[in-house]
Design an enzyme around this catalytic site. Structure first.
Site, short mmCIF file in Angstrom:
data_model
loop_
_atom_site.label_atom_id
_atom_site.label_comp_id
_atom_site.label_asym_id
_atom_site.label_seq_id
_atom_site.Cartn_x
_atom_site.Cartn_y
_atom_site.Cartn_z
NE ARG A 115 5.76 -5.98 5.72
CZ ARG A 115 4.78 -6.58 5.02
NH1 ARG A 115 3.78 -5.87 4.53
NH2 ARG A 115 4.81 -7.88 4.80
CE1 TYR A 116 5.07 0.71 6.87
CE2 TYR A 116 3.31 -0.87 7.23
CZ TYR A 116 3.98 -0.01 6.39
OH TYR A 116 3.59 0.12 5.09
NE ARG A 119 1.48 1.68 10.38
CZ ARG A 119 2.60 2.28 10.02
NH1 ARG A 119 3.54 2.55 10.92
NH2 ARG A 119 2.83 2.57 8.75
CB CYS A 128 -13.22 -15.02 4.55
SG CYS A 128 -11.50 -14.62 4.92
CB CYS A 132 -11.55 -12.49 -2.21
SG CYS A 132 -12.62 -11.77 -0.95
CB CYS A 135 -7.38 -13.84 -0.85
SG CYS A 135 -6.83 -13.54 0.84
NE ARG A 137 -2.14 -11.69 5.52
CZ ARG A 137 -2.78 -10.58 5.82
NH1 ARG A 137 -4.06 -10.59 6.09
NH2 ARG A 137 -2.14 -9.44 5.90
CG ASP A 295 0.03 -7.75 -2.70
OD1 ASP A 295 0.63 -6.67 -2.89
OD2 ASP A 295 -0.67 -7.97 -1.69
CG ASP A 332 1.87 -4.20 1.16
OD1 ASP A 332 2.80 -3.59 1.73
OD2 ASP A 332 0.97 -4.79 1.80
CE LYS A 337 -0.87 -1.29 3.62
NZ LYS A 337 -0.22 -1.97 4.76
C1 PLP Z 1 -0.85 -2.44 5.73
C2 PLP Z 1 -0.11 -2.89 6.90
C3 PLP Z 1 -0.11 -2.13 8.07
C4 PLP Z 1 -0.86 -0.82 8.22
O1 PLP Z 1 -0.39 0.15 7.36
P1 PLP Z 1 -0.99 1.62 7.43
O2 PLP Z 1 -0.34 2.33 6.28
O3 PLP Z 1 -0.60 2.18 8.76
O4 PLP Z 1 -2.47 1.52 7.29
C5 PLP Z 1 0.62 -2.61 9.14
N1 PLP Z 1 1.32 -3.75 9.06
C6 PLP Z 1 1.33 -4.51 7.95
C7 PLP Z 1 2.12 -5.76 7.93
C8 PLP Z 1 0.61 -4.10 6.83
O5 PLP Z 1 0.60 -4.86 5.73
S1 SF4 Z 2 -9.48 -10.70 0.70
FE1 SF4 Z 2 -8.83 -12.66 1.65
S2 SF4 Z 2 -8.83 -12.27 3.83
FE2 SF4 Z 2 -10.06 -10.64 2.88
S3 SF4 Z 2 -12.18 -11.40 2.92
FE3 SF4 Z 2 -11.33 -11.98 0.96
S4 SF4 Z 2 -10.53 -14.07 1.26
FE4 SF4 Z 2 -10.84 -13.16 3.29
#
Ligand code: PLP
Ligand code: SF4
Length: 369
Positions: A115-116, A119, A128, A132, A135, A137, A295, A332, A337
């Site tokens: 996305r960025y 990174r 996991c 959670c 979560c 995801r 989210d 996000d 973010k």
């Molecule tokens: C959060 C996130 C990052 C890392 O973000 P930082 O602000 O650098 O910590 C990188 N890629 C994705 C897709 C993210 O959700």
């Molecule tokens: S937030 Fe989601 S990915 Fe993170 S530990 Fe909990 S269930 Fe696993």
């Protein structure tokens, strides 16, 4: 730089070649704690008077798994620990989307989100230590989310072919659910890529299964510096002696520790609770990094708070406690973010800015030119 990274690694490997090597220790305490689900539906019905039919319906959509350590932290029904791990019927009643952050669309290869510019987020584990309920995801975790060996290969190849990537964030699921040797095989290959400057691991294990942090894991991880870990504590009751030991071991291995908290209704949405959490985090050598607005993900609506709630928390922290303890409050989005701040600027004109401090006093700052 790269040469010295590799030399360093060889040196450390030589030093360790005298030490005990080889197979993972499958009877270490953390494996035992994960062996079976600490909760079953009959217990929940009996101990917490939960409607079995509704619960089964929720679990058939979003699975439940709680390890016996995290389960032991529950003091009573609906406390902060309970609500994070025990399903509720609200999970099936909202109109939100599964993937509002468009992670799938932003994955050039499976399980790698780019996305960025510099990174990537690389999902290397589908497990996991518990699921959670909030979560982000939830669409994948605990479900038919399978990471094939092939996907890992494709991810590593993508990273090595994209020279603009300098920071790889290992995530999942939870990367520390892999065995030490599986994890090392991935980290080692990413570390060896010339343009990779840092590796980060996102893991909830120091909070949800601190027994997973072993001397053996730490001595493996410290070969790959600069390596950072961002963990995930949401409530002061999660900071136990076991969690403190785990964080100390990681910090003693030279790993800088950060924390990402999700703002959760009825769990940590009060300034006093957050203040206690961030102060306790610093005591266990973890720097609060982010507070995430929950989210807009399907199945987690019952945990969402207003944005005003988050701003009030930041306002109650900044100035009132160590600046080191104050995380960035972010929402996000598919674009990344976005930080939100309470208003400290009263007015701004060409020549001067009028500012308000944390107690509400007003100050002028005159521009230099
Ligand atoms: C959060 C996130 C990052 C890392 O973000 P930082 O602000 O650098 O910590 C990188 N890629 C994705 C897709 C993210 O959700
Ligand atoms: S937030 Fe989601 S990915 Fe993170 S530990 Fe909990 S269930 Fe696993």
């Amino acid at each position: 730089m790269v040469e010295s990274k590799l030399l360093n690694l060889q040196k450390q490997e030589q030093e360790q070649s005298g030490e005990k090597t080889g197979s993972d220790d499958f009877d270490s305490p953390w494996h035992a704690l994960l062996e079976k689900n600490a909760v079953n539906i009959e217990d929940l019905e009996k101990n917490f008077k939960i409607d079995e039919k509704k619960l089964k319906e929720v679990i058939s959509v979003y699975p439940m798994f709680v390890n016996s350590y995290y389960f032991s932290l529950i003091k009573e029904k609906s406390d902060a620990i309970y609500r994070q791990c025990i399903p509720s019927k609200e999970e099936l009643h909202d109109n939100l989307e599964d993937d509002p952050l468009l992670e799938e669309l932003q994955s050039p290869v499976p399980n790698l989100i780019h996305r960025y510019p510099d990174r990537v987020l690389f999902l290397i584990s589908n497990k996991c230590a518990m699921y959670c309920r909030f979560c982000t995801r939830k669409r994948k975790v605990g479900k038919l989310f399978i990471i094939k060996r092939m996907d890992i290969e494709r991810g590593i190849r993508y990273i090595s072919e994209h020279k603009e990537i300098r920071d790889v964030i290992l995530s999942g699921g939870d990367p520390l659910m892999l065995e030490d040797n599986e994890l090392e095989n991935i980290i080692k290959r990413i570390y060896a890529i010339q343009h990779i400057e840092i590796i980060r691991i996102g893991t909830r294990v120091p909070c949800t299964l601190p027994q997973r942090i072993t001397p053996k894991l730490c001595s493996m991880l410290k070969k790959y510096h600069p390596l950072y870990i961002n963990t995930h504590f949401n409530h002061p009751d999660e900071i136990t002696d076991e969690a403190e030991d785990a964080c100390n071991m990681l910090a003693n291995a030279g790993i800088p520790l950060g924390n990402q908290t999700v703002l959760l209704k009825g769990i940590n949405d009060k300034p006093e609770i957050m203040k206690k959490l961030v102060k306790k985090l610093l005591e266990i050598r973890v720097k609060p990094y982010y507070i995430y607005q929950c989210d807009m993900v399907k199945g987690v609506n019952q945990f969402r708070t207003s944005i005003e709630t988050g701003l009030k928390i930041i306002k109650a922290l900044r100035g009132f406690t160590s600046g080191m303890a104050v995380p960035h409050y972010v929402i996000d989005t598919p674009g990344g973010k976005i930080p939100l701040l309470p208003e400290y600027v009263v007015r701004k004109d060409k020549k001067k800015i009028i500012l308000k401090d944390y107690k509400g006093n007003i100050y002028d700052y005159i521009e230099c030119c």
